[in-house]
Write a protein that holds these residues in place. Structure first.
Motif, PDB file in Angstrom:
ATOM      1  N   ALA A 151       0.813  -1.227   0.000  1.00 12.82           N
ATOM      2  CA  ALA A 151       0.000   0.000   0.000  1.00 12.82           C
ATOM      3  C   ALA A 151       0.843   1.274   0.000  1.00 12.82           C
ATOM      4  CB  ALA A 151      -0.930  -0.005   1.206  1.00 12.82           C
ATOM      5  N   ARG A 152       2.129   1.184  -0.334  1.00 13.83           N
ATOM      6  CA  ARG A 152       2.955   2.389  -0.330  1.00 13.83           C
ATOM      7  C   ARG A 152       2.419   3.438  -1.304  1.00 13.83           C
ATOM      8  NH1 ARG A 152       9.026   0.009  -0.710  1.00 13.83           N
ATOM      9  NH2 ARG A 152       7.889  -1.864  -1.462  1.00 13.83           N
ATOM     10  N   SER A 153       2.517   4.691  -0.912  1.00 18.56           N
ATOM     11  CA  SER A 153       2.039   5.794  -1.742  1.00 18.56           C
ATOM     12  C   SER A 153       3.041   6.093  -2.844  1.00 18.56           C
ATOM     13  CB  SER A 153       1.846   7.044  -0.885  1.00 18.56           C
ATOM     14  OG  SER A 153       3.118   7.510  -0.410  1.00 18.56           O
ATOM     15  N   ILE A 154       2.641   6.944  -3.787  1.00 17.07           N
ATOM     16  CA  ILE A 154       3.540   7.346  -4.867  1.00 17.07           C
ATOM     17  C   ILE A 154       4.758   8.069  -4.308  1.00 17.07           C
ATOM     18  CG2 ILE A 154       2.365   9.536  -5.284  1.00 17.07           C
ATOM     19  CD1 ILE A 154       3.802   7.251  -8.025  1.00 17.07           C
ATOM     20  N   GLU A 155       4.571   8.796  -3.196  1.00 19.59           N
ATOM     21  CA  GLU A 155       5.707   9.458  -2.549  1.00 19.59           C
ATOM     22  C   GLU A 155       6.672   8.424  -1.978  1.00 19.59           C
ATOM     23  OE1 GLU A 155       2.431  12.229  -2.976  1.00 19.59           O
ATOM     24  OE2 GLU A 155       2.519  10.261  -1.966  1.00 19.59           O
TER      25      GLU A 155
END
Length: 262
Positions: free
Chosen positions: A169-173
């Motif tokens: 679930a890591r964000s684009i950041e």
């Protein structure tokens, strides 16, 4: 065009040839095509997937996949997968012009098994068996999904990681920091190289793996967790948005195909 096989003692050519595979390890066949042969993948146990310009297909044991001659395809099989690959002379009319799933009745399975076990049948019974087997193959509509892969090293690393673990679930950041790119640049790269935003691409990656797991008869609850959804209902809604049907309806199509194959 040369025939697929020929009786060693007579000038009797046969037009269908089946090979069986039992794979102890993960195997990938790079993108390739057969200009002189149609291909039918069937009899699957385990996880077998194929990717062509017509989409990404997970092949359940209840169905087969027809790949017309000349169509470029890439096939991936997980460790422990068992399946058959039947090649059909391209001079024979294609069951379908595009890559498509087909229901394979038990009589067809029996005919293909017999042709494999007894390759040197005389011309007349072999021809009749080949014609009957092909005439009984029936195209079936199944869910597919288009998922272009990016080429840039940074976006490719992210894409491959998400396909390996769609629940990440890591964000684009977070991904930008991981691969050494700003979130803005990484977002632009995804759109430029795939035509999809990062969030849309990740959703389709989740659906791609979900199709594979559903085809392997995992429950909706199990697939929703592995795909990165907090609840089965959230997964069902996302699946319906992307594929136009619920996971249950997807399973129902496969169940009906299985009945036709019986």
């Amino acid at each position: 065009m040369s025939p697929i096989g020929q009786h060693p003692d007579e000038s009797v050519a046969w037009r269908i040839d089946t090979n069986s595979f039992e794979l102890a390890d993960h195997v990938e066949w790079d993108a390739h095509s057969h200009d002189d042969r149609h291909e039918l993948l069937w009899g699957t146990r385990g996880a077998l997937t194929a990717e062509t310009d017509d989409g990404y297909f997970a092949i359940p044991g209840s169905l087969g996949l027809w790949i017309p001659a000349g169509v470029t395809h890439r096939v991936v099989a997980a460790a422990g997968t068992v399946f058959r690959c039947t090649f059909i002379d391209a001079d024979i009319d294609a069951v379908a012009a595009r890559t498509t799933a087909v229901a394979i009745p038990e009589v067809v399975r029996a005919l293909l098994d017999r042709l494999e076990a007894f390759p040197y049948l005389s011309a007349s019974p072999r021809l009749h068996a080949e014609e009957l087997a092909l005439s009984l193959l029936e195209p079936v509509e199944v869910s597919t999904i288009d998922l272009p892969l990016p080429l840039d090293m940074r976006t490719r690393l992210v894409a491959e990681a998400l396909l390996s673990d769609p629940a990440d679930a890591r964000s684009i950041e977070d991904w930008g920091r991981h691969v050494g790119a700003s979130a803005r640049n990484l977002s632009r790269l995804f759109v430029a190289e795939t035509g999809l935003s990062f969030s849309t691409w990740r959703t389709r990656a989740r659906m791609r793996r979900a199709i594979e797991w559903l085809a392997a008869d995992h429950t909706v609850a199990h697939v929703s967790r592995r795909s990165g959804y907090a609840t089965p209902s959230a997964f069902v809604q996302a699946f319906r948005r992307e594929l136009g049907r619920t996971p249950g309806e997807f399973a129902s199509v496969r169940s009906e195909a299985t009945k036709k194959s019986a």
